[in-house]
Structure formats: C-alpha cells, structure tokens
Design a protein around this motif. Structure first.
Motif, PDB file in Angstrom:
ATOM      1  N   GLY A   1       0.791  -1.220   0.000  1.00 15.79           N
ATOM      2  CA  GLY A   1       0.000   0.000   0.000  1.00 15.79           C
ATOM      3  C   GLY A   1       0.826   1.274   0.000  1.00 15.79           C
ATOM      4  N   GLN A   2       2.108   1.156   0.264  1.00 20.40           N
ATOM      5  CA  GLN A   2       2.972   2.340   0.263  1.00 20.40           C
ATOM      6  C   GLN A   2       3.388   2.709  -1.161  1.00 20.40           C
ATOM      7  N   GLU A   3       3.767   3.956  -1.318  1.00 26.21           N
ATOM      8  CA  GLU A   3       4.288   4.434  -2.599  1.00 26.21           C
ATOM      9  C   GLU A   3       5.797   4.237  -2.649  1.00 26.21           C
ATOM     10  N   VAL A   4       6.262   3.887  -3.811  1.00 26.05           N
ATOM     11  CA  VAL A   4       7.698   3.675  -4.017  1.00 26.05           C
ATOM     12  C   VAL A   4       8.141   4.451  -5.247  1.00 26.05           C
ATOM     13  N   ILE A   5       9.295   5.054  -5.160  1.00 21.14           N
ATOM     14  CA  ILE A   5       9.902   5.695  -6.338  1.00 21.14           C
ATOM     15  C   ILE A   5      11.275   5.078  -6.565  1.00 21.14           C
ATOM     16  N   LEU A   6      11.451   4.545  -7.743  1.00 17.96           N
ATOM     17  CA  LEU A   6      12.743   3.993  -8.152  1.00 17.96           C
ATOM     18  C   LEU A   6      13.383   4.980  -9.115  1.00 17.96           C
ATOM     19  N   ARG A   7      14.664   5.207  -8.905  1.00 18.07           N
ATOM     20  CA  ARG A   7      15.354   6.246  -9.676  1.00 18.07           C
ATOM     21  C   ARG A   7      16.419   5.657 -10.595  1.00 18.07           C
ATOM     22  N   CYS A   8      16.603   6.332 -11.684  1.00 19.71           N
ATOM     23  CA  CYS A   8      17.557   5.888 -12.699  1.00 19.71           C
ATOM     24  C   CYS A   8      18.227   7.113 -13.294  1.00 19.71           C
ATOM     25  N   VAL A   9      19.525   6.992 -13.536  1.00 20.93           N
ATOM     26  CA  VAL A   9      20.225   8.013 -14.310  1.00 20.93           C
ATOM     27  C   VAL A   9      20.705   7.332 -15.579  1.00 20.93           C
ATOM     28  N   PRO A  10      20.043   7.608 -16.702  1.00 19.60           N
ATOM     29  CA  PRO A  10      20.463   6.995 -17.967  1.00 19.60           C
ATOM     30  C   PRO A  10      21.798   7.560 -18.436  1.00 19.60           C
ATOM     31  N   ILE A  11      22.353   6.948 -19.432  1.00 16.05           N
ATOM     32  CA  ILE A  11      23.574   7.458 -20.044  1.00 16.05           C
ATOM     33  C   ILE A  11      23.253   8.787 -20.714  1.00 16.05           C
TER      34      ILE A  11
END
Lengths: 113, 118
Positions: free
Chosen positions: B16-26
């Motif tokens: 039920g919690q919110e999650v943010i996954l982060r990415c730094v592309p090339i």
C-alpha cells in the motif's frame, strides 16, 4: 506480436567444452536480435546483436551467434566455455515503435570444473 | 565507460505504500525504459519513454505505475500503492539511437533495483 522461445531452461557443460544455446523468435518483419547475459545479482550485459548483414555475428567474451531466417533462430555459441561463463542467458527481439525488447525466458548455464 | 545507474539497489516497503525507483540513464541517450523481473521469471517490458512522453507501455503498466523525467538526468518509476506481486527486480535501460525518430534498439541496462513488498 513478437515472441522469443528459449527451449532449454538449464544447460550444464564442462569447462572447455563447446556450447550452443538455442533461441527461436517470432516476428513479422526483419528482426533485431540480441543476446544478454545476467550474472547473479547483476544487471543485463549485452553479448552481441544482429541488425542486418552478415548472419554470423561476433560478440564479447568469445561468443558468436548465427541468424537463420529460414529457421527463425538466433543460436548463441562458444567453442570453449570458461567457468566464469556460468550465468543466465537471455535472447531478445527488438520491436515496436520504441524498439523495446521482448525477452525469452532465459537459459541458466552451469559450468562444471 | 558510461553506465546506467539505479537507486536504491534494494528497497523494502509495506503493501500500500508508494515507491519511487530512480535511474540516471547514459547522458546522450534518447530512449528510456523500465523492465521488471519477478524472481525466477523472464524480464518483462513495462514502459518506454521518448521525447518527454511515454512511447509504449505494456499491459502490466497500469494506473498504479507512472514515469517521469523530472530534470535532464533522472528517470523515475513510481508505484503508487504497492502490492505483494510488485515484488521484483526493476531494471532501467537507455538507448542512444534515433534515426529519423526510430530507435535501432540496443539497450544498456542498469544493475537493477530490487523491490520487496511485505
């Protein structure tokens, strides 16, 4: 829709032996084909790719693959396997307007000493 | 050698919690993607992003998912209300090519973010 089949879930070979991992694809147009390798807990590393031209493509780590349109196959080969090649191998086809990849279910390779 | 980086490497969250996954592309890449891999299963396409909008998405990418490129470097995947079945490894990827607006498809993957939903 495109699809990729890797018929072998798990393959075991002895170090120094030759290797062939099978991949069959289904796609209406000329495919862009890839092999990726995934070591445990790691991301996906590109081994080789086929876009057009010579149907035998060379990749990193001594791998090669041959595109056979008549058989809809793109099998991965290596003449002599090293223990460090133990990993999971994924074949993929690129399609769609964004060229997203559709992956096969993978083949787990075990290398015996 | 430039690479795609992802954070966090592992996140544990309650259902039920919110999650943010982060990415730094090339940095000079133009297409961005999220994939997921449920343990023991194949890698599945979620969404692709080009020119600041979603270009394609799979049936998995329903209303609980969203993507954003909030600045010139980050690319995020938000899961609004996590479910147990969202537990998976999430891979970000980027691709450099755009020939007449079409990508030739070579993707570079990050090492993944493992999400565990309890």
């Amino acid at each position: 829709a495109q699809s990729v089949t890797q018929p072998d879930i798990h393959i075991t070979v002895s170090e120094g032996a030759s290797l062939e991992l099978r991949c069959n694809y289904s796609y209406g147009a000329t495919p862009y084909l890839f092999w990726y390798v995934q070591s445990p807990g790691q991301g996906l590393q590109l081994l080789l790719k086929y876009f057009s031209g010579d149907t035998l493509v060379q990749g990193i780590k001594g791998f090669e693959a041959e595109f056979k349109r008549s058989q809809s196959s793109f099998n991965l080969r290596k003449p002599s396997v090293h223990w460090s090649d133990a990993a999971e191998y994924f074949c993929a086809v690129s399609a769609g307007s964004a060229r997203q990849l559709t992956f096969g279910s993978g083949t787990q390779l075990t290398v015996l000493p | 050698e430039p690479e795609v980086t992802q954070t966090p490497s592992h996140q544990v969250t309650q259902m039920g919690q919110e999650v943010i996954l982060r990415c730094v592309p090339i940095s000079n890449h133009l297409y961005f993607y999220w994939y997921r891999q449920i343990l023991g299963q194949k890698v599945e396409f979620l969404v692709s992003f080009y020119n600041n909008e979603i270009s394609e998405k799979s049936e998995i990418f329903d209303d609980q998912f969203s993507v954003e490129r909030p600045d010139g470097s980050n690319f995020t995947l938000k899961i609004r209300s996590t479910k147990l079945e969202d537990s998976a490894m999430y891979f970000c990827a980027s691709s450099p090519y755009a020939i007449r607006g079409k990508n030739t498809g070579e993707l570079f993957f990050g090492e993944g973010s493992r999400l565990t939903v309890l």
